[in-house]
Design a protein around this motif. Sequence first.
Motif: not given
Length: 131
Positions: A3-5, A48-55, A66-68
Motif C-alpha cells: 500500500l501507498e500512503n 502523483n502518478i507512477s507508471i507500472n507498464e506501457w504497451v 498508480n495514482g493518489h
Amino acid sequence: MCLENNNHSVFKMKYCLYLTTNKLSPVITSEVSEKLKEIFENIAPRYNISINEWVYKEDSIKILFNGHPNTELKKFINAYKSAASRLIKKDFPHIVDNLDKGQFWSKTFCLVTYESGVDEEEIRTYMEKKS
C-alpha cells in the motif's frame, strides 16, 4: 499487497488507461512510443502518478499506473494528450500527413481500475466505435 500512503490515508489506486490515435491511424512506432512514454513520465509526477507498464500498438497505447486519492485524472489525461500530441508532431513531422485533420489522439479515452476484470476486446471495440 503493497500500500501507498500520505499524511491522512493508506491506499492502492491502480488504473489502466487506453488511448487511441484519431481514426485509429497506424502511426505509433517504437520510436514514437518511447517519446510518448517519456512525455508521460515527465508529466506524471506533478499529478502523483507512477507508471507500472506501457504497451503500445500501431494505433493505441495501454498504460498501467498508480495514482493518489488527490489525483485529478481527467486533468492529467487532458494535459498528457495535449502535450504528447504537440511534441510528437514537432519531433516526428512526417506523421502529420498520416493523421486525419492533423489530430493525433482520438477525442475519447478509456480509463478503468486495474485488475477490474474488464475485457480488453470489449474496450477495443468501444474505442474503435468512438474513433
